[in-house]
Design an enzyme around this catalytic site. Structure first.
Site, mmCIF file in Angstrom:
data_model
loop_
_atom_site.group_PDB
_atom_site.id
_atom_site.type_symbol
_atom_site.label_atom_id
_atom_site.label_comp_id
_atom_site.label_asym_id
_atom_site.label_seq_id
_atom_site.Cartn_x
_atom_site.Cartn_y
_atom_site.Cartn_z
ATOM 1 N N GLN A 31 0.792 -1.167 -0.044
ATOM 2 C CA GLN A 31 0.006 -0.043 0.236
ATOM 3 C C GLN A 31 0.679 1.322 0.024
ATOM 4 O O GLN A 31 2.129 1.107 0.436
ATOM 5 C CB GLN A 31 -0.884 0.048 1.216
ATOM 6 C CG GLN A 31 -0.256 -0.055 2.473
ATOM 7 C CD GLN A 31 -0.841 -0.967 3.671
ATOM 8 O OE1 GLN A 31 -2.031 -0.944 3.605
ATOM 9 N NE2 GLN A 31 -0.368 -1.711 4.595
ATOM 10 N N HIS A 62 -8.275 3.124 20.060
ATOM 11 C CA HIS A 62 -7.373 2.076 20.882
ATOM 12 C C HIS A 62 -7.783 1.739 22.208
ATOM 13 O O HIS A 62 -7.539 0.751 22.644
ATOM 14 C CB HIS A 62 -5.996 2.687 20.701
ATOM 15 C CG HIS A 62 -5.263 2.513 19.610
ATOM 16 N ND1 HIS A 62 -4.675 3.819 18.842
ATOM 17 C CD2 HIS A 62 -5.170 1.705 18.504
ATOM 18 C CE1 HIS A 62 -4.323 3.415 17.743
ATOM 19 N NE2 HIS A 62 -4.597 2.090 17.494
ATOM 20 N N GLU A 106 1.356 -8.027 11.800
ATOM 21 C CA GLU A 106 1.068 -6.666 10.719
ATOM 22 C C GLU A 106 1.753 -7.412 9.426
ATOM 23 O O GLU A 106 2.828 -7.620 9.413
ATOM 24 C CB GLU A 106 1.660 -5.426 11.523
ATOM 25 C CG GLU A 106 2.055 -4.531 10.403
ATOM 26 C CD GLU A 106 0.649 -4.061 9.638
ATOM 27 O OE1 GLU A 106 -0.179 -3.610 10.664
ATOM 28 O OE2 GLU A 106 0.583 -4.023 8.437
ATOM 29 N N ASP A 139 0.917 -12.130 6.867
ATOM 30 C CA ASP A 139 -0.443 -12.011 6.741
ATOM 31 C C ASP A 139 -1.133 -12.627 7.856
ATOM 32 O O ASP A 139 -0.606 -13.725 8.430
ATOM 33 C CB ASP A 139 -0.760 -12.860 5.482
ATOM 34 C CG ASP A 139 -2.163 -12.812 4.907
ATOM 35 O OD1 ASP A 139 -2.562 -12.797 3.958
ATOM 36 O OD2 ASP A 139 -3.145 -12.740 6.108
ATOM 37 N N ASP A 157 -7.310 -5.299 14.060
ATOM 38 C CA ASP A 157 -7.266 -4.101 14.148
ATOM 39 C C ASP A 157 -6.776 -3.704 12.789
ATOM 40 O O ASP A 157 -5.549 -3.376 12.239
ATOM 41 C CB ASP A 157 -5.964 -3.661 14.890
ATOM 42 C CG ASP A 157 -5.993 -1.953 14.964
ATOM 43 O OD1 ASP A 157 -4.817 -1.734 15.728
ATOM 44 O OD2 ASP A 157 -6.707 -1.436 14.181
ATOM 45 N N SER A 158 -7.577 -3.919 11.459
ATOM 46 C CA SER A 158 -7.201 -4.068 10.226
ATOM 47 C C SER A 158 -7.872 -2.886 9.328
ATOM 48 O O SER A 158 -8.713 -2.067 9.924
ATOM 49 C CB SER A 158 -7.701 -5.183 9.517
ATOM 50 O OG SER A 158 -9.310 -5.035 9.227
ATOM 51 N N THR A 159 -7.614 -2.685 8.305
ATOM 52 C CA THR A 159 -7.946 -1.646 7.221
ATOM 53 C C THR A 159 -9.185 -2.004 6.986
ATOM 54 O O THR A 159 -9.730 -3.043 7.466
ATOM 55 C CB THR A 159 -6.722 -1.759 6.046
ATOM 56 O OG1 THR A 159 -6.439 -2.992 5.869
ATOM 57 C CG2 THR A 159 -5.795 -0.640 6.411
ATOM 58 N N PRO A 164 -5.220 -6.411 1.285
ATOM 59 C CA PRO A 164 -4.973 -7.462 1.951
ATOM 60 C C PRO A 164 -5.868 -7.814 3.129
ATOM 61 O O PRO A 164 -5.719 -8.978 3.664
ATOM 62 C CB PRO A 164 -3.478 -7.159 2.495
ATOM 63 C CG PRO A 164 -3.380 -5.666 2.526
ATOM 64 C CD PRO A 164 -4.259 -5.255 1.275
HETATM 65 N N1 SAM Z 1 -7.531 1.926 13.180
HETATM 66 C C1 SAM Z 1 -7.278 1.509 11.755
HETATM 67 C C2 SAM Z 1 -8.810 1.525 11.360
HETATM 68 O O1 SAM Z 1 -9.587 1.067 11.831
HETATM 69 O O2 SAM Z 1 -8.872 1.540 9.856
HETATM 70 C C3 SAM Z 1 -6.510 0.417 11.422
HETATM 71 C C4 SAM Z 1 -5.051 0.901 11.718
HETATM 72 S S1 SAM Z 1 -3.779 -0.522 11.333
HETATM 73 C C5 SAM Z 1 -2.555 0.794 10.778
HETATM 74 C C6 SAM Z 1 -4.348 -1.459 9.843
HETATM 75 C C7 SAM Z 1 -3.241 -2.311 9.542
HETATM 76 O O3 SAM Z 1 -3.775 -3.318 8.990
HETATM 77 C C8 SAM Z 1 -2.314 -1.789 8.401
HETATM 78 O O4 SAM Z 1 -1.093 -1.730 8.823
HETATM 79 C C9 SAM Z 1 -2.300 -2.896 7.422
HETATM 80 O O5 SAM Z 1 -1.126 -3.198 6.804
HETATM 81 C C10 SAM Z 1 -2.815 -4.142 8.134
HETATM 82 N N2 SAM Z 1 -3.245 -5.262 7.658
HETATM 83 C C11 SAM Z 1 -4.338 -5.189 6.509
HETATM 84 N N3 SAM Z 1 -4.205 -6.561 6.040
HETATM 85 C C12 SAM Z 1 -3.655 -7.404 6.974
HETATM 86 C C13 SAM Z 1 -3.612 -8.758 7.019
HETATM 87 N N4 SAM Z 1 -4.174 -9.689 6.159
HETATM 88 N N5 SAM Z 1 -2.815 -9.401 7.964
HETATM 89 C C14 SAM Z 1 -2.154 -8.337 8.785
HETATM 90 N N6 SAM Z 1 -2.332 -7.227 8.911
HETATM 91 C C15 SAM Z 1 -2.884 -6.588 7.855
#
Ligand code: SAM
Length: 281
Positions: A31, A62, A106, A139, A157-159, A164
């Protein structure tokens, strides 16, 4: 020169923030990552142009993705965060003295690296300073497959469900999470905006209900997220977040919180009718 960042929530509306300067801008294999200084919200992380966290309002997210589960489970010792590369969730988890292991999985190492460098108030517990914390760059779906029956609490706590993170909202993933949890484990996942994302929520909660006996939604106010009304999915193998909540234990917590408290824990699960309808079975 006037510099403004705009995140569109629909084709016709969104949020706009005045920017002081760009602190980092770069592309990882997953990304686009930008970290900027804003006038009103402090430093802000963007992934693929979408707001992830800001220094000013991240305490809400958080507090609320972590403490409801950690005060509902009677003795959380092993906790996993999938995503959460900014470190804010881990920072809150390690405030609980009973937690013995906090694992962060992450997918994007650049997010961890730049959060430690530029968002120290969030990343303060993933910088190697706490021996209970372990970082994995992987992942979360692959990690979960390899770690069954291992955790008391798992936080997603994902996107948003794009790129991904798509698989993190599917029934198959929730079955893996269920298996990775111990017999009385709890999972919490950020579950988007009840105001803008009814269809995403309907599918997500249907998937959760196919896997977990207890599934509830709770809400929080996060001004920089779409509509400001945000939600979390609480999925549990044994404990109910309201019926089994030990209010006294939360009230006597040995650390300060700026959003979460023992009364709000209960109030957050009282939903507006339209949000309740989004997830009605
Ligand atoms: N608070 C934010 C929200 O609610 O959108 C989330 C913040 S955190 C930075 C989201 C993280 O999820 C990103 O750093 C992203 O790289 C990670 N992420 C996305 N898909 C993932 C996966 N399959 N496994 C691990 N991490 C993942």
């Amino acid at each position: 020169m006037d510099l403004w960042y705009t995140e569109k929530h629909t084709d016709h509306s969104g949020i706009t923030l005045r920017i002081k300067k760009t602190l980092f801008s770069g592309k990882s294999p997953f990304q686009q990552l930008d970290i900027v200084e804003t006038e009103d919200f402090g430093r802000m992380m963007l992934l693929d142009g979408l707001v992830m966290v800001t220094e000013r309002d991240e305490f809400v997210y958080h507090d609320m993705i972590t403490h409801p589960a950690l005060f509902t489970h009677p003795a959380p010792k092993n906790v996993l965060v999938i995503g959460g590369g900014d470190g804010g969730s881990i920072r809150e988890i390690v405030k609980h003295p009973g937690v013995e292991q906090a694992v962060l999985c992450e997918i994007d190492g650049l997010v961890i690296e730049k959060s430690i460098a530029l968002l120290p108030t969030m990343a303060c517990a993933i910088d190697g300073s706490d021996p209970r914390v372990t970082l994995h760059v992987d992942d979360g779906i692959a990690y979960i497959r390899e770690h069954q029956n291992a955790f008391d609490v798992i936080l997603i706590d994902s996107t948003d469900p794009i790129g991904p993170a798509v698989g993190l909202f599917e029934e198959e993933f929730y079955r893996l999470v269920n298996g990775a949890l111990k017999e009385d484990g709890i999972m919490v996942a950020q579950s988007e905006s009840p105001f803008y994302h009814a269809e995403i929520q309907r599918a997500m909660y249907r998937n959760l209900r196919a896997v977990f006996p207890i599934v509830e939604m709770y809400q929080a106010f996060i001004p920089t997220y779409p509509s400001g009304l945000w939600s979390f999915a609480f999925a549990s193998k044994r404990y109910h977040p309201v019926d089994d909540f030990d209010r006294q234990r939360a009230a006597s917590r040995p650390f300060a919180t700026r959003y979460y408290n023992e009364d709000l824990h209960l109030g957050a699960f009282m939903l507006p009718t339209f949000a309740r309808e989004n997830i009605s079975a």
